[in-house]
Structures are given as structure tokens and as C-alpha cells.
Design a protein around this motif. Structure first.
Motif, PDB file in Angstrom:
ATOM      1  N   VAL A   1      11.481  -4.070 -13.009  1.00 21.34           N
ATOM      2  CA  VAL A   1      10.920  -2.730 -12.861  1.00 21.34           C
ATOM      3  C   VAL A   1      11.642  -2.023 -11.722  1.00 21.34           C
ATOM      4  CG1 VAL A   1       8.653  -3.395 -13.695  1.00 21.34           C
ATOM      5  CG2 VAL A   1       9.132  -3.545 -11.260  1.00 21.34           C
ATOM      6  N   SER A   2      11.481  -0.727 -11.660  1.00 21.51           N
ATOM      7  CA  SER A   2      12.074   0.032 -10.573  1.00 21.51           C
ATOM      8  C   SER A   2      11.451  -0.396  -9.248  1.00 21.51           C
ATOM      9  CB  SER A   2      11.843   1.532 -10.794  1.00 21.51           C
ATOM     10  OG  SER A   2      12.530   1.980 -11.938  1.00 21.51           O
ATOM     11  N   PRO A   3      12.187  -0.275  -8.137  1.00 23.17           N
ATOM     12  CA  PRO A   3      11.640  -0.689  -6.842  1.00 23.17           C
ATOM     13  C   PRO A   3      10.441   0.148  -6.444  1.00 23.17           C
ATOM     14  CG  PRO A   3      13.671   0.559  -6.566  1.00 23.17           C
ATOM     15  CD  PRO A   3      13.540   0.267  -8.028  1.00 23.17           C
ATOM     16  N   THR A   4       9.573  -0.459  -5.680  1.00 22.41           N
ATOM     17  CA  THR A   4       8.410   0.240  -5.137  1.00 22.41           C
ATOM     18  C   THR A   4       8.426   0.097  -3.626  1.00 22.41           C
ATOM     19  OG1 THR A   4       6.990  -1.715  -5.308  1.00 22.41           O
ATOM     20  CG2 THR A   4       7.043  -0.234  -7.216  1.00 22.41           C
ATOM     21  N   TYR A   5       7.680   0.980  -2.951  1.00 22.13           N
ATOM     22  CA  TYR A   5       7.628   0.973  -1.485  1.00 22.13           C
ATOM     23  C   TYR A   5       6.171   1.107  -1.067  1.00 22.13           C
ATOM     24  CZ  TYR A   5      12.641   1.847  -1.828  1.00 22.13           C
ATOM     25  OH  TYR A   5      13.981   1.744  -2.122  1.00 22.13           O
ATOM     26  N   THR A   6       5.711   0.178  -0.252  1.00 21.85           N
ATOM     27  CA  THR A   6       4.296   0.096   0.104  1.00 21.85           C
ATOM     28  C   THR A   6       4.107   0.289   1.603  1.00 21.85           C
ATOM     29  OG1 THR A   6       3.949  -1.488  -1.694  1.00 21.85           O
ATOM     30  CG2 THR A   6       2.220  -1.331  -0.038  1.00 21.85           C
ATOM     31  N   PHE A   7       3.034   0.987   1.984  1.00 23.17           N
ATOM     32  CA  PHE A   7       2.647   1.061   3.386  1.00 23.17           C
ATOM     33  C   PHE A   7       1.129   1.011   3.492  1.00 23.17           C
ATOM     34  CE2 PHE A   7       2.817   5.563   2.134  1.00 23.17           C
ATOM     35  CZ  PHE A   7       1.651   6.085   2.688  1.00 23.17           C
ATOM     36  N   GLU A   8       0.647   0.675   4.684  1.00 22.15           N
ATOM     37  CA  GLU A   8      -0.785   0.571   4.937  1.00 22.15           C
ATOM     38  C   GLU A   8      -1.174   1.484   6.089  1.00 22.15           C
ATOM     39  OE1 GLU A   8      -2.170  -3.350   5.679  1.00 22.15           O
ATOM     40  OE2 GLU A   8      -1.491  -4.160   3.763  1.00 22.15           O
ATOM     41  N   THR A   9      -2.404   1.979   6.052  1.00 21.33           N
ATOM     42  CA  THR A   9      -2.956   2.747   7.158  1.00 21.33           C
ATOM     43  C   THR A   9      -4.389   2.290   7.408  1.00 21.33           C
ATOM     44  OG1 THR A   9      -3.865   4.514   5.758  1.00 21.33           O
ATOM     45  CG2 THR A   9      -1.606   4.777   6.517  1.00 21.33           C
ATOM     46  N   GLN A  10      -4.875   2.593   8.579  1.00 27.82           N
ATOM     47  CA  GLN A  10      -6.266   2.331   8.890  1.00 27.82           C
ATOM     48  C   GLN A  10      -7.114   3.432   8.285  1.00 27.82           C
ATOM     49  OE1 GLN A  10      -7.812  -0.268  10.362  1.00 27.82           O
ATOM     50  NE2 GLN A  10      -9.724   0.771   9.874  1.00 27.82           N
ATOM     51  N   GLY A  11      -8.133   3.067   7.527  1.00 26.24           N
ATOM     52  CA  GLY A  11      -9.011   4.054   6.937  1.00 26.24           C
ATOM     53  C   GLY A  11      -9.789   4.826   7.989  1.00 26.24           C
TER      54      GLY A  11
ATOM     55  N   GLU B   1      -6.135   0.659   4.273  1.00 24.94           N
ATOM     56  CA  GLU B   1      -5.869   1.264   2.971  1.00 24.94           C
ATOM     57  C   GLU B   1      -4.405   1.037   2.626  1.00 24.94           C
ATOM     58  OE1 GLU B   1      -8.143   2.352   1.169  1.00 24.94           O
ATOM     59  OE2 GLU B   1      -9.758   3.194   2.399  1.00 24.94           O
ATOM     60  N   ARG B   2      -4.131   0.658   1.380  1.00 23.85           N
ATOM     61  CA  ARG B   2      -2.765   0.381   0.931  1.00 23.85           C
ATOM     62  C   ARG B   2      -2.335   1.414  -0.102  1.00 23.85           C
ATOM     63  NH1 ARG B   2      -1.952  -3.960  -1.937  1.00 23.85           N
ATOM     64  NH2 ARG B   2       0.215  -4.218  -1.262  1.00 23.85           N
ATOM     65  N   PHE B   3      -1.077   1.864   0.054  1.00 21.80           N
ATOM     66  CA  PHE B   3      -0.508   2.868  -0.838  1.00 21.80           C
ATOM     67  C   PHE B   3       0.882   2.430  -1.265  1.00 21.80           C
ATOM     68  CE2 PHE B   3      -3.473   4.848   2.037  1.00 21.80           C
ATOM     69  CZ  PHE B   3      -4.254   5.640   1.210  1.00 21.80           C
ATOM     70  N   GLU B   4       1.288   2.850  -2.459  1.00 22.05           N
ATOM     71  CA  GLU B   4       2.577   2.413  -2.986  1.00 22.05           C
ATOM     72  C   GLU B   4       3.288   3.573  -3.696  1.00 22.05           C
ATOM     73  OE1 GLU B   4       3.564  -1.657  -4.883  1.00 22.05           O
ATOM     74  OE2 GLU B   4       2.969  -0.355  -6.554  1.00 22.05           O
ATOM     75  N   TRP B   5       4.538   3.787  -3.298  1.00 20.48           N
ATOM     76  CA  TRP B   5       5.389   4.760  -3.983  1.00 20.48           C
ATOM     77  C   TRP B   5       6.048   4.091  -5.183  1.00 20.48           C
ATOM     78  CZ3 TRP B   5       5.352   9.799  -3.376  1.00 20.48           C
ATOM     79  CH2 TRP B   5       5.031  10.369  -2.149  1.00 20.48           C
ATOM     80  N   ARG B   6       5.991   4.763  -6.347  1.00 23.86           N
ATOM     81  CA  ARG B   6       6.631   4.269  -7.564  1.00 23.86           C
ATOM     82  C   ARG B   6       7.424   5.407  -8.192  1.00 23.86           C
ATOM     83  NH1 ARG B   6       1.131   1.811 -10.382  1.00 23.86           N
ATOM     84  NH2 ARG B   6       0.584   0.334  -8.701  1.00 23.86           N
TER      85      ARG B   6
END
Length: 273
Positions: A144-154, A162-167
Motif C-alpha cells: 500500500v502507499s506509505p502512511t504517516y502517523t502522529f499522536e497528540t494529547q487530547g 489521540e492518534r492520527f494518520e495521513w494516507r
């Protein structure tokens, strides 16, 4: 050669509960003259709901972000020594380099396969008074295409991470955001509520990824790689409510700028071949 990135291949996450449901999603309204736009802008913690990237590369390495060409609200610089020891991207809290630095992103020549560091200095009049450092972690795959993930404090009492991912995406959300823009990136909320309304692109609701996660931001490339208007960015869904807070909005915009620049480099290299 065609500089467009390869089509995004959707994937499905395993091991996540589908019992919780997200609210019925309605596509965001991007008409800036509408009352709905002002309501959305008032809800945001730092940025307007939509931003364009405006460029004048022949004159300066600084470009600008704003909802219109007449409203250039934030400056961004990409130093000549990109991927060196200095920050490879700087986002300013205003339209000039004399304005306070809002975020810096440091990468290296392996910017696509190694984590990049995003640093937010203390903001005396902002929502965080301490420096914040976050890594955006790539997860390339052969399938699959690469993804990029980062986390922040809610935000809020008792909130967790909280976790988020760029696709990468060529979905309908991109087509709605910017006519003529056929591809870009979508940010999904991994640790949020999930829904059974995922599935194929033709079957699922707008604003929902194939695995049922909610799309909370978009970055649409200018298909012509214009040097005056390079991309269009928008917050979506829960990302428009302001509940993720100022830090999340800054991280989201900064990480989106990095992904745009990686793609721009790739397109430039391909055109030179």
C-alpha cells in the motif's frame, strides 16, 4: 513522465471494534461567503477551515497560507539547505518571517522513510505555554502507499492520547475540496470512534475512510503544480469543531506542508528525468 503519485491502495485495519458509531457525516461547506463558513471559522482554535498555498518562488523561498490570495495569514519558509541540520520547514504565526515561529519541522535526506520531528515553541498567548515535540512516523509498505502517523494529547479533563494518520487518496473528498485536483492526502482519526460505514469508495459515506475511520483533514495538490497556487487544505468533520485544540491544528497543518513538499520534490525529480 507523469509526476502524479501512484494511486492510493486502501487498506483495512484489523483488531478494532466496530461497535461505536460516529455521528452521521455531512460534507463540509467550503463557500467562504456563507454563514456556515463563519460558524466553522469561529469554532476553530487557530486556523480558518480552509487554506491555500500561495507561491512566488522566483522572488523568495517564503510562501504564504491563507483562505484567499488577499488574506495571506501565515508565512512558511523552506531554507535552501533542505534536509540538512537546520529545520527544513518553518511555519510563522503571521504573514512575515518577522512574526513568531509557530512550528518547525526537521527532516533529512531520508525524509520519506524516517520519522520527522515537529517542534512547537511555547506560545505566550496561545493554548500551550511549554515547548512541544512530536514525531511524524512513516510506515511504508510494499502493498500500500506509505502512511504517516502522529499522536497528540487530547483536550479536556481525563483525555488520553489521540492518534492520527495521513494516507494518500484520490477519493471523492479531494474532488469536492478542489475541482480539478485528483489526488492528495487525507488525515484520519485512528483513536476516534469507528463506523461500519466503510468499504469501497463507491459505497461508503463522504468523510469516512475504507476502514471506517473519520477523515478530519485533507490536502489537495494542484494538478498543474502551479507556482502561484500549489495546494488546497481543509479541515473536515470533527476537525472543524475545534475540540482537538490548537496544538493539533498546528501539527496537522505543519505535517501536511511536509507531505506536500515531499510530493513536490518527487514531481520535480520525475519531470527532470
Amino acid at each position: 513522465m507523469d509526476p502524479s503519485p501512484p494511486p492510493y491502495t486502501e487498506y483495512v485495519q484489523h483488531g478494532q471494534s466496530r461497535e461505536e458509531q460516529v455521528p452521521q457525516y455531512e460534507a463540509a461547506t467550503y463557500n467562504q461567503s456563507s454563514g456556515d463558513f463563519k460558524t466553522l471559522q469561529d469554532a476553530m482554535a487557530k486556523f480558518p477551515p480552509t487554506l491555500n498555498g500561495y507561491f512566488e518562488w522566483k522572488m523568495t523561498s517564503t510562501f504564504h497560507l491563507g483562505p484567499t490570495a488577499e488574506q495571506k495569514m501565515f508565512a512558511v519558509t523552506i531554507p535552501a539547505s533542505v534536509f540538512g541540520n537546520k529545520p527544513s520547514l518553518i511555519l510563522y504565526d503571521g504573514p512575515t518571517k518577522e512574526d513568531p515561529i509557530m512550528a518547525t519541522l526537521k527532516s533529512d535526506k531520508w525524509g520519506r522513510i524516517r520519522p520527522v520531528d515537529i517542534a512547537l515553541p511555547p506560545r505566550q498567548h496561545g493554548h500551550h505555554t511549554n515547548a512541544i515535540d512530536v514525531q511524524m512516523v512513516p510506515a511504508p509498505s510494499k502493498h500500500v502507499s506509505p502512511t504517516y502517523t502522529f499522536e497528540t494529547q487530547g483536550t479536556g479533563k481525563g483525555a488520553g492520547r489521540e492518534r492520527f494518520e495521513w494516507r494518500k487518496t484520490q477519493g471523492n473528498e479531494i474532488k469536492e475540496l478542489a475541482t480539478g485536483h485528483s489526488y492528495g492526502w487525507k488525515l484520519v482519526w485512528l483513536s476516534g470512534l469507528v463506523t461500519s460505514a466503510g468499504g469501497s469508495r463507491n459505497e461508503r459515506e463522504m468523510g469516512v475512510a475504507s476502514d471506517g475511520t473519520e477523515i478530519v483533514a485533507l490536502l489537495a495538490h494542484n494538478a498543474s503544480w502551479s507556482m502561484t497556487k500549489g495546494f488546497r487544505f481543509a479541515f473536515m468533520g470533527t476537525g472543524l469543531t475545534g475540540i482537538f485544540g490548537e496544538v493539533w491544528e498546528i501539527l496537522t497543518v505543519t505535517s501536511a506542508l511536509h507531505l506536500w513538499y515531499l510530493d513536490f520534490q518527487g514531481a520535480t525529480a520525475a519531470a527532470a528525468c
